[in-house]
Scaffold this motif. Structure first.
Motif, PDB file in Angstrom:
ATOM      1  N   LEU A 242      -2.970  12.049  -1.226  1.00  0.00           N
ATOM      2  CA  LEU A 242      -4.074  11.877  -0.130  1.00  0.00           C
ATOM      3  C   LEU A 242      -3.701  13.100   0.835  1.00  0.00           C
ATOM      4  O   LEU A 242      -2.672  13.558   0.967  1.00  0.00           O
ATOM      5  CB  LEU A 242      -3.868  10.470   0.449  1.00  0.00           C
ATOM      6  CG  LEU A 242      -3.984   9.567  -0.465  1.00  0.00           C
ATOM      7  CD1 LEU A 242      -3.723   8.034   0.255  1.00  0.00           C
ATOM      8  CD2 LEU A 242      -5.405   9.396  -0.989  1.00  0.00           C
TER       9      LEU A 242
ATOM     10  N   GLU B 180      -4.345   0.805   8.866  1.00  0.00           N
ATOM     11  CA  GLU B 180      -5.027  -0.139   8.256  1.00  0.00           C
ATOM     12  C   GLU B 180      -3.984  -1.216   7.904  1.00  0.00           C
ATOM     13  O   GLU B 180      -4.233  -2.374   7.987  1.00  0.00           O
ATOM     14  CB  GLU B 180      -5.989   0.017   7.283  1.00  0.00           C
ATOM     15  CG  GLU B 180      -7.110   0.995   7.650  1.00  0.00           C
ATOM     16  CD  GLU B 180      -7.917   1.603   6.305  1.00  0.00           C
ATOM     17  OE1 GLU B 180      -7.456   1.499   5.189  1.00  0.00           O
ATOM     18  OE2 GLU B 180      -8.727   2.595   6.352  1.00  0.00           O
ATOM     19  N   SER B 181      -2.732  -0.656   7.330  1.00  0.00           N
ATOM     20  CA  SER B 181      -1.953  -1.867   6.805  1.00  0.00           C
ATOM     21  C   SER B 181      -0.452  -1.182   7.332  1.00  0.00           C
ATOM     22  O   SER B 181       0.322  -0.815   6.372  1.00  0.00           O
ATOM     23  CB  SER B 181      -1.839  -1.698   5.282  1.00  0.00           C
ATOM     24  OG  SER B 181      -3.110  -2.081   4.668  1.00  0.00           O
TER      25      SER B 181
ATOM     26  N   LYS C 182      -4.317   7.092   8.184  1.00  0.00           N
ATOM     27  CA  LYS C 182      -5.370   5.945   8.295  1.00  0.00           C
ATOM     28  C   LYS C 182      -5.017   4.829   7.555  1.00  0.00           C
ATOM     29  O   LYS C 182      -5.283   3.660   8.211  1.00  0.00           O
ATOM     30  CB  LYS C 182      -6.635   6.730   8.158  1.00  0.00           C
ATOM     31  CG  LYS C 182      -7.248   7.660   9.070  1.00  0.00           C
ATOM     32  CD  LYS C 182      -8.748   8.381   8.449  1.00  0.00           C
ATOM     33  CE  LYS C 182      -9.380   9.167   9.518  1.00  0.00           C
ATOM     34  NZ  LYS C 182     -10.793   9.724   9.120  1.00  0.00           N
ATOM     35  N   LYS C 183      -4.751   5.030   6.438  1.00  0.00           N
ATOM     36  CA  LYS C 183      -4.258   3.857   5.771  1.00  0.00           C
ATOM     37  C   LYS C 183      -2.996   3.207   6.264  1.00  0.00           C
ATOM     38  O   LYS C 183      -3.041   1.927   6.281  1.00  0.00           O
ATOM     39  CB  LYS C 183      -3.802   4.217   4.189  1.00  0.00           C
ATOM     40  CG  LYS C 183      -5.048   4.693   3.358  1.00  0.00           C
ATOM     41  CD  LYS C 183      -4.700   4.877   1.929  1.00  0.00           C
ATOM     42  CE  LYS C 183      -6.122   5.209   1.107  1.00  0.00           C
ATOM     43  NZ  LYS C 183      -6.678   3.894   0.887  1.00  0.00           N
TER      44      LYS C 183
ATOM     45  N   PRO D  67       0.906  -1.217   0.034  1.00  0.00           N
ATOM     46  CA  PRO D  67      -0.079  -0.128  -0.088  1.00  0.00           C
ATOM     47  C   PRO D  67       0.982   1.400  -0.024  1.00  0.00           C
ATOM     48  O   PRO D  67       2.031   1.217   0.699  1.00  0.00           O
ATOM     49  CB  PRO D  67      -0.669  -0.060   1.364  1.00  0.00           C
ATOM     50  CG  PRO D  67      -0.772  -1.477   1.731  1.00  0.00           C
ATOM     51  CD  PRO D  67       0.595  -2.163   1.035  1.00  0.00           C
ATOM     52  N   THR D  68       0.647   2.555  -0.781  1.00  0.00           N
ATOM     53  CA  THR D  68       1.429   3.508  -0.901  1.00  0.00           C
ATOM     54  C   THR D  68       1.752   4.061   0.378  1.00  0.00           C
ATOM     55  O   THR D  68       3.025   4.373   0.446  1.00  0.00           O
ATOM     56  CB  THR D  68       0.674   4.501  -1.858  1.00  0.00           C
ATOM     57  OG1 THR D  68      -0.612   4.944  -1.019  1.00  0.00           O
ATOM     58  CG2 THR D  68       0.278   3.945  -3.343  1.00  0.00           C
ATOM     59  N   SER D  69       0.900   4.404   1.251  1.00  0.00           N
ATOM     60  CA  SER D  69       1.176   4.812   2.769  1.00  0.00           C
ATOM     61  C   SER D  69       2.271   3.881   3.230  1.00  0.00           C
ATOM     62  O   SER D  69       3.256   4.458   4.017  1.00  0.00           O
ATOM     63  CB  SER D  69       0.300   5.285   3.682  1.00  0.00           C
ATOM     64  OG  SER D  69      -0.826   6.194   2.739  1.00  0.00           O
ATOM     65  N   THR D  70       2.259   2.797   3.294  1.00  0.00           N
ATOM     66  CA  THR D  70       2.973   1.651   3.901  1.00  0.00           C
ATOM     67  C   THR D  70       4.415   1.687   3.343  1.00  0.00           C
ATOM     68  O   THR D  70       5.417   1.757   3.977  1.00  0.00           O
ATOM     69  CB  THR D  70       2.307   0.406   3.928  1.00  0.00           C
ATOM     70  OG1 THR D  70       1.191   0.174   4.335  1.00  0.00           O
ATOM     71  CG2 THR D  70       3.172  -0.731   4.641  1.00  0.00           C
TER      72      THR D  70
ATOM     73  N   ASP E 100      -5.641  11.017   5.674  1.00  0.00           N
ATOM     74  CA  ASP E 100      -6.092   9.814   4.951  1.00  0.00           C
ATOM     75  C   ASP E 100      -4.699   8.877   5.016  1.00  0.00           C
ATOM     76  O   ASP E 100      -4.750   7.630   5.120  1.00  0.00           O
ATOM     77  CB  ASP E 100      -6.396  10.223   3.631  1.00  0.00           C
ATOM     78  CG  ASP E 100      -7.986  10.576   3.755  1.00  0.00           C
ATOM     79  OD1 ASP E 100      -8.650  10.467   4.715  1.00  0.00           O
ATOM     80  OD2 ASP E 100      -8.498  11.236   2.723  1.00  0.00           O
ATOM     81  N   HIS E 101      -3.446   9.369   4.643  1.00  0.00           N
ATOM     82  CA  HIS E 101      -2.379   8.437   4.775  1.00  0.00           C
ATOM     83  C   HIS E 101      -2.128   7.732   6.008  1.00  0.00           C
ATOM     84  O   HIS E 101      -1.988   6.727   6.005  1.00  0.00           O
ATOM     85  CB  HIS E 101      -1.322   9.602   4.471  1.00  0.00           C
ATOM     86  CG  HIS E 101      -0.620   9.797   3.146  1.00  0.00           C
ATOM     87  ND1 HIS E 101      -0.273   8.728   2.203  1.00  0.00           N
ATOM     88  CD2 HIS E 101      -0.595  11.100   2.299  1.00  0.00           C
ATOM     89  CE1 HIS E 101      -0.110   9.141   1.111  1.00  0.00           C
ATOM     90  NE2 HIS E 101      -0.179  10.670   0.895  1.00  0.00           N
TER      91      HIS E 101
ATOM     92  N   GLU F 238      -0.543   9.085  -6.036  1.00  0.00           N
ATOM     93  CA  GLU F 238      -1.753   9.259  -5.438  1.00  0.00           C
ATOM     94  C   GLU F 238      -1.660  10.357  -4.356  1.00  0.00           C
ATOM     95  O   GLU F 238      -1.111  10.075  -3.277  1.00  0.00           O
ATOM     96  CB  GLU F 238      -2.149   7.727  -4.754  1.00  0.00           C
ATOM     97  CG  GLU F 238      -3.576   7.880  -4.172  1.00  0.00           C
ATOM     98  CD  GLU F 238      -3.934   6.447  -3.473  1.00  0.00           C
ATOM     99  OE1 GLU F 238      -4.943   6.321  -3.287  1.00  0.00           O
ATOM    100  OE2 GLU F 238      -2.843   5.567  -3.542  1.00  0.00           O
TER     101      GLU F 238
END
Length: 431
Positions: free
Chosen positions: A345, A356-357, A352-353, A304-307, A349-350, A343
């Protein structure tokens, strides 16, 4: 710096010069606090960047305590906590702490850079002065980082070759000479009863030479003694002269060898630095081309991009020295841009993502509570998110002092976190 800040009208201390002296003294005490506890420099930088920082921020309370030690009536003059006065003292102490100090300059720059780039500051009237200060700390840190990584040759002025001024000893100037008057009495005692001028001699030959037989019996032992004294005296002086010359020669050789050893050690150090710098550049180049996360055992493009952003920041941190050139940060940005979607964000939101991951295995690499204060770097919020904590808009506004709606690409987030990781590393190395 403190005088320049007062000249901007940030603080009104009246016409009492002693108050300025008290502020200077408090700034000196805060500088000492930075030396004893380097993490405070991160907090101080964050406070300096925001003229609207909450006056109840623990750091301002600390600075106020230092001021009150000098200025007991501070609260009589200022009913509320004098935020701008305390912020001015903080900026002054930071300027003094970073003066010609690459590591401390890097702490301040890496903490401030992303906020300055993304306009997440509120500098107020001190804006121009602070920007000049940040330019100076960047220049100080960057020059040293480039030097250490072998990317900057320090220009040496051309000079005429000087004649060696080493302490090579001159040709020996051995001497064992004696003066005639040093053996005159001994020779006179051997020759006869008195000096030609008639002065009597101690233990002299009682006969004159016209009494040949008796005279010779007395002359021989006395003359032998005179000759032995002369030879011994000359030999003793020659030995002293030789010893002095040998001592000078040994001292000169020791100094020469010391200088030669210093040059060899300096060359070895430069070769070692060059080898480390070359390996670092090769590692970074390989990493940027492979686009593979050694910590996550996966390509950044499948994460995932933020990860991927936070993983890349941590991975690169492990490859480079704490005091790394700015170009390293941009290698990170270009690598992320090449292997993640563009992307954009919001910062919220970064995070939060990321919640999540989260990347695995980062709990020890991203410990929470780095600064132990109300105003924290974004890195600390990210660390809490990786650890499973939720994040809110208020967290970002009140604790990190940034806009939760700030739009960032993964590459920009990675660069931001990398800079703050580098600042934390230097803090840990100098603590």
């Amino acid at each position: 710096m403190l005088q320049d800040l007062l000249n901007l009208g940030l603080v009104d201390i009246g016409s009492d010069d002693s108050r300025f002296a008290k502020m200077e003294s408090a700034s000196t005490k805060l500088l000492k606090q930075f030396e004893e506890s380097p993490p405070l420099m991160i907090t101080a930088t964050l406070v300096s960047l925001d003229e609207n920082v909450d006056e109840d921020t623990p750091f301002l309370e600390l600075v106020e305590g230092l001021v009150i030690e000098e200025w007991n009536t501070l609260r009589n003059t200022h009913v509320n906590r004098p935020r701008e006065l305390l912020r001015s003292i903080t900026i002054s102490a930071l300027a003094a702490a970073t003066d010609k100090n690459p590591e401390r300059s890097a702490i301040v720059w890496n903490t401030a850079a992303s906020r300055l780039i993304h306009d997440q500051t509120s500098l107020g009237k001190a804006a121009d002065l602070l920007k000049q200060c940040f330019e100076r700390v960047f220049s100080t840190a960057e020059s040293e980082a480039l030097r250490r990584t072998g990317m900057l040759e320090v220009a040496q002025p051309l000079r005429r070759r000087k004649k060696s001024t080493g302490s090579t000893p001159e040709a020996p100037t051995l001497t064992g000479s004696i003066e005639s008057n040093e053996v005159l009495q001994e020779v006179a005692r051997a020759a006869g009863p008195q000096f030609p001028q008639g002065q009597a001699l101690n233990n002299a030959n009682p006969h004159w030479s016209n009494q040949a037989q008796q005279w010779s019996y007395e002359f021989t032992p006395r003359m032998t003694e005179a000759l032995v004294k002369a030879v011994n005296l000359g030999t003793s002086r020659l030995a002293e002269s030789i010893a002095a010359d040998i001592a000078a020669h040994i001292a000169s050789m020791e100094e020469h060898l010391r200088k030669q050893l210093g040059q060899v050690e300096s060359l070895q150090s430069k070769l070692a630095e060059s080898e480390v710098a070359g390996r670092m550049r090769l590692d970074v180049l390989w990493w940027s081309q492979a686009r593979y996360s050694p910590s996550q055992n996966a390509s950044y493009s499948v994460l995932p991009t933020s990860t991927a952003a936070i993983a890349a920041a941590v991975d690169l941190t492990a490859m480079v020295p704490a005091l790394a050139p700015a170009s390293v940060t941009h290698v990170l940005g270009e690598t992320m841009a090449a292997c993640t979607r563009s992307e954009r964000l919001s910062l919220l939101d970064h995070l939060k993502k990321l919640n999540e991951s989260p990347p695995h295995g980062f709990e020890e690499l991203l410990p929470a509570g780095v600064t132990n204060t109300a105003r924290v770097p974004l890195l600390e919020i990210a660390a809490e998110v990786v650890g499973g904590s939720s994040v809110s808009e208020d967290d970002l506004r009140s604790r990190a002092g940034v806009d939760p709606e700030l739009m960032l690409e993964p590459a920009e987030l990675a660069m931001w976190l990398f800079r703050e990781l580098q600042a934390r590393r230097i803090v840990e190395d100098t603590a």
